[in-house]
Design a protein around this motif. Sequence first.
Motif, PDB file in Angstrom:
ATOM      1  N   UNK A 111       0.825  -1.213   0.000  1.00  0.00           N
ATOM      2  CA  UNK A 111       0.000   0.000   0.000  1.00  0.00           C
ATOM      3  C   UNK A 111       0.861   1.265   0.000  1.00  0.00           C
ATOM      4  N   UNK A 112       1.912   1.265   0.809  1.00  0.00           N
ATOM      5  CA  UNK A 112       2.815   2.428   0.853  1.00  0.00           C
ATOM      6  C   UNK A 112       3.550   2.575  -0.471  1.00  0.00           C
ATOM      7  N   UNK A 113       4.033   1.477  -1.012  1.00  0.00           N
ATOM      8  CA  UNK A 113       4.737   1.510  -2.297  1.00  0.00           C
ATOM      9  C   UNK A 113       3.836   2.071  -3.390  1.00  0.00           C
ATOM     10  N   UNK A 114       2.610   1.565  -3.459  1.00  0.00           N
ATOM     11  CA  UNK A 114       1.689   2.055  -4.480  1.00  0.00           C
ATOM     12  C   UNK A 114       1.353   3.529  -4.241  1.00  0.00           C
ATOM     13  N   UNK A 115       1.146   3.907  -2.988  1.00  0.00           N
ATOM     14  CA  UNK A 115       0.803   5.296  -2.666  1.00  0.00           C
ATOM     15  C   UNK A 115       1.925   6.246  -3.084  1.00  0.00           C
ATOM     16  N   UNK A 116       3.161   5.882  -2.787  1.00  0.00           N
ATOM     17  CA  UNK A 116       4.297   6.723  -3.173  1.00  0.00           C
ATOM     18  C   UNK A 116       4.415   6.789  -4.693  1.00  0.00           C
ATOM     19  N   UNK A 117       4.338   5.647  -5.330  1.00  0.00           N
ATOM     20  CA  UNK A 117       4.462   5.579  -6.782  1.00  0.00           C
ATOM     21  C   UNK A 117       3.358   6.383  -7.464  1.00  0.00           C
ATOM     22  N   UNK A 140       1.322   8.836  -5.942  1.00  0.00           N
ATOM     23  CA  UNK A 140       1.316  10.231  -5.485  1.00  0.00           C
ATOM     24  C   UNK A 140       2.377  11.057  -6.204  1.00  0.00           C
ATOM     25  N   UNK A 141       3.506  10.439  -6.492  1.00  0.00           N
ATOM     26  CA  UNK A 141       4.579  11.148  -7.199  1.00  0.00           C
ATOM     27  C   UNK A 141       4.383  11.086  -8.716  1.00  0.00           C
ATOM     28  N   UNK A 142       3.311  10.487  -9.152  1.00  0.00           N
ATOM     29  CA  UNK A 142       2.937  10.268 -10.559  1.00  0.00           C
ATOM     30  C   UNK A 142       3.980   9.454 -11.324  1.00  0.00           C
ATOM     31  N   UNK A 143       4.830   8.746 -10.610  1.00  0.00           N
ATOM     32  CA  UNK A 143       5.816   7.884 -11.256  1.00  0.00           C
ATOM     33  C   UNK A 143       5.114   6.688 -11.888  1.00  0.00           C
ATOM     34  N   UNK A 144       4.272   6.019 -11.109  1.00  0.00           N
ATOM     35  CA  UNK A 144       3.432   4.942 -11.611  1.00  0.00           C
ATOM     36  C   UNK A 144       4.147   3.873 -12.407  1.00  0.00           C
ATOM     37  N   UNK A 145       4.994   3.111 -11.747  1.00  0.00           N
ATOM     38  CA  UNK A 145       5.723   2.038 -12.434  1.00  0.00           C
ATOM     39  C   UNK A 145       4.789   1.078 -13.170  1.00  0.00           C
ATOM     40  N   UNK A 146       3.641   0.800 -12.596  1.00  0.00           N
ATOM     41  CA  UNK A 146       2.703  -0.126 -13.217  1.00  0.00           C
ATOM     42  C   UNK A 146       2.910  -1.565 -12.818  1.00  0.00           C
ATOM     43  N   UNK A 147       3.862  -1.819 -11.923  1.00  0.00           N
ATOM     44  CA  UNK A 147       4.087  -3.192 -11.477  1.00  0.00           C
ATOM     45  C   UNK A 147       3.036  -3.631 -10.467  1.00  0.00           C
ATOM     46  N   UNK A 148       2.392  -2.689  -9.823  1.00  0.00           N
ATOM     47  CA  UNK A 148       1.280  -2.986  -8.919  1.00  0.00           C
ATOM     48  C   UNK A 148       0.098  -2.148  -9.394  1.00  0.00           C
ATOM     49  N   UNK A 149      -1.007  -2.807  -9.625  1.00  0.00           N
ATOM     50  CA  UNK A 149      -2.190  -2.115 -10.131  1.00  0.00           C
ATOM     51  C   UNK A 149      -3.344  -2.270  -9.151  1.00  0.00           C
ATOM     52  N   UNK A 150      -4.235  -1.305  -9.186  1.00  0.00           N
ATOM     53  CA  UNK A 150      -5.443  -1.403  -8.375  1.00  0.00           C
ATOM     54  C   UNK A 150      -6.498  -2.171  -9.163  1.00  0.00           C
ATOM     55  N   UNK A 151      -7.406  -2.775  -8.450  1.00  0.00           N
ATOM     56  CA  UNK A 151      -8.491  -3.505  -9.105  1.00  0.00           C
ATOM     57  C   UNK A 151      -9.413  -2.530  -9.826  1.00  0.00           C
ATOM     58  N   UNK A 152     -10.223  -3.054 -10.739  1.00  0.00           N
ATOM     59  CA  UNK A 152     -11.164  -2.196 -11.461  1.00  0.00           C
ATOM     60  C   UNK A 152     -12.100  -1.474 -10.513  1.00  0.00           C
ATOM     61  N   UNK A 153     -12.408  -2.099  -9.403  1.00  0.00           N
ATOM     62  CA  UNK A 153     -13.336  -1.503  -8.432  1.00  0.00           C
ATOM     63  C   UNK A 153     -12.807  -0.180  -7.876  1.00  0.00           C
ATOM     64  N   UNK A 154     -11.471  -0.051  -7.744  1.00  0.00           N
ATOM     65  CA  UNK A 154     -10.880   1.124  -7.092  1.00  0.00           C
ATOM     66  C   UNK A 154      -9.878   1.881  -7.954  1.00  0.00           C
ATOM     67  N   UNK A 155      -9.753   1.585  -9.221  1.00  0.00           N
ATOM     68  CA  UNK A 155      -8.698   2.194 -10.027  1.00  0.00           C
ATOM     69  C   UNK A 155      -8.843   3.705 -10.196  1.00  0.00           C
ATOM     70  N   UNK A 156     -10.047   4.229 -10.155  1.00  0.00           N
ATOM     71  CA  UNK A 156     -10.223   5.683 -10.224  1.00  0.00           C
ATOM     72  C   UNK A 156      -9.609   6.338  -8.999  1.00  0.00           C
TER      73      UNK A 156
END
Length: 142
Positions: free
Chosen positions: A84-90, A92-108
């Motif tokens: 969760x922290x890794x995804x939040x940092x990635x 929030x900084x708009x880096x967005x590696x894409x190695x961890x994705x949110x489910x369709x339910x929460x992707x927005x």
Amino acid sequence: MLVQLLLGAAIITLTIIVQVVILGVLAYFFARVKHAVSDVTRSIRNITIMVVSVLWLVLGITINTWIWALTFIYIGEFADIETAVYFAISSFTTLGYGDILMSEKWRILGSLSAVNGLIVFGLNTAFLVELMISTWGKSRLK
């Protein structure tokens, strides 16, 4: 979708409040100690002001990414805090590696985290530019 937008708006509002408080505390601190540090060599004072400011703003960013990470845990999107922290940092900084994705339910909601990061970094940049102008003076920045 409406739940994501409302939750995202609430979290964005909370993180903006956090960052504005961080900025306000920093501005108040420098207004109070401005005269106390005037005896210190000007360049040392200026460097100290900028370093302390950047570190303080990073604290605000850290708090904000933890708010997002805890939100992701709360909604059950990620099973552990590290992810969760890794995804939040990635995000929030708009880096967005894409190695961890949110489910369709929460992707927005994940996208709103990135929007929030842009806003917070914009606030910080504006603050630092104004601080540099007030610290070094307009003529010294040209």
